[in-house]
Design an enzyme around this catalytic site. Structure first.
Site, PDB file in Angstrom:
ATOM      1  N   ASP A 123      -2.301   0.915   7.452  1.00 53.96           N
ATOM      2  CA  ASP A 123      -1.538   0.746   6.212  1.00 53.96           C
ATOM      3  C   ASP A 123      -1.167  -0.712   5.982  1.00 53.96           C
ATOM      4  O   ASP A 123      -1.219  -1.213   4.860  1.00 53.96           O
ATOM      5  CB  ASP A 123      -0.286   1.630   6.235  1.00 53.96           C
ATOM      6  CG  ASP A 123      -0.634   3.103   6.278  1.00 53.96           C
ATOM      7  OD1 ASP A 123      -1.321   3.576   5.359  1.00 53.96           O
ATOM      8  OD2 ASP A 123      -0.238   3.788   7.245  1.00 53.96           O
ATOM      9  N   ASP A 142       0.882  -1.168   0.000  1.00 55.13           N
ATOM     10  CA  ASP A 142       0.000   0.000   0.000  1.00 55.13           C
ATOM     11  C   ASP A 142       0.919   1.217   0.000  1.00 55.13           C
ATOM     12  O   ASP A 142       1.407   1.625   1.047  1.00 55.13           O
ATOM     13  CB  ASP A 142      -0.900  -0.004   1.238  1.00 55.13           C
ATOM     14  CG  ASP A 142      -1.796   1.218   1.293  1.00 55.13           C
ATOM     15  OD1 ASP A 142      -2.223   1.707   0.223  1.00 55.13           O
ATOM     16  OD2 ASP A 142      -2.080   1.688   2.413  1.00 55.13           O
ATOM     17  N   GLU A 197      -1.377  -1.238  -4.844  1.00 52.64           N
ATOM     18  CA  GLU A 197      -2.582  -0.441  -5.074  1.00 52.64           C
ATOM     19  C   GLU A 197      -2.347   0.564  -6.187  1.00 52.64           C
ATOM     20  O   GLU A 197      -1.297   1.194  -6.268  1.00 52.64           O
ATOM     21  CB  GLU A 197      -2.979   0.291  -3.793  1.00 52.64           C
ATOM     22  CG  GLU A 197      -4.304   1.023  -3.921  1.00 52.64           C
ATOM     23  CD  GLU A 197      -4.761   1.621  -2.615  1.00 52.64           C
ATOM     24  OE1 GLU A 197      -5.042   2.833  -2.608  1.00 52.64           O
ATOM     25  OE2 GLU A 197      -4.823   0.888  -1.613  1.00 52.64           O
TER      26      GLU A 197
END
Length: 182
Positions: A141, A7, A69
């Protein structure tokens, strides 16, 4: 298959590692890489921290695949550009370790993990905890990164089955001929 989820973020990048054995998922590791020790204006230094950190994680846990992502344009274009550079450093680190990289949107990850695309961070944390049978909630996260790894564990299996069942045919839409679009 061992999967590393990332991420990306310029200040905090989450990572999560899971082992997928068919439909069974097993937690391996998770955490964050923080660039706060570098000065806010030292973008190249912060990108190096991310690059080195991702390479170190990939070397330590030896994943066979990675998922990252996809960044969308936010309200603030400058923030989007900075986030894109952080994402680029992460993807470059993964590719330099010769890992195949899959990309998923936040919406795709939320649907895969929680069941709907408007899930908030706490819902993602709780579902990741349940799916991986963790004793406590992972950080926000790290939970997103684990969610990306889980998404790839499920989607990657489906994509592999589709690829085995149907031949891939090149698409010519949008290709150029003699310097002009068709």
């Amino acid at each position: 298959m061992r999967i590393l989820g990332i991420d990306p973020g310029l200040q905090t990048t989450g990572f999560g590692v899971v082992d997928a054995e068919g439909a069974q998922l097993h937690y391996v590791a998770s955490g964050t890489i923080r660039t706060g020790a570098r000065a806010q204006g030292d973008l190249p230094g912060r990108l190096k921290v991310l690059y080195d950190g991702i390479r170190e994680i990939a070397a330590r846990y030896q994943p066979q695949a990675a998922s990252v992502e996809i960044v969308f344009v936010n309200v603030n274009p400058q923030s989007t550009l900075l986030l894109g550079q952080a994402r680029g450093a992460c993807v470059t680190a993964l590719v330099s370790r010769e890992l195949p990289v899959a990309e998923y949107t936040a919406l795709q990850m939320k649907k895969a993990v929680v069941g709907h695309g408007r899930a908030d961070k706490s819902q993602i944390q709780e579902m990741v905890r349940r799916l991986l049978r963790l004793p406590g909630l992972p950080g926000k996260d790290a939970a997103d990164a684990l969610g990306l790894a889980i998404t790839h564990a499920h989607a990657g299996l489906a994509i592999a089955r589709l690829a085995a069942a149907t031949p891939l045919v090149p698409v010519t839409t949008g290709m150029y001929r003699k310097g002009r679009a068709r």
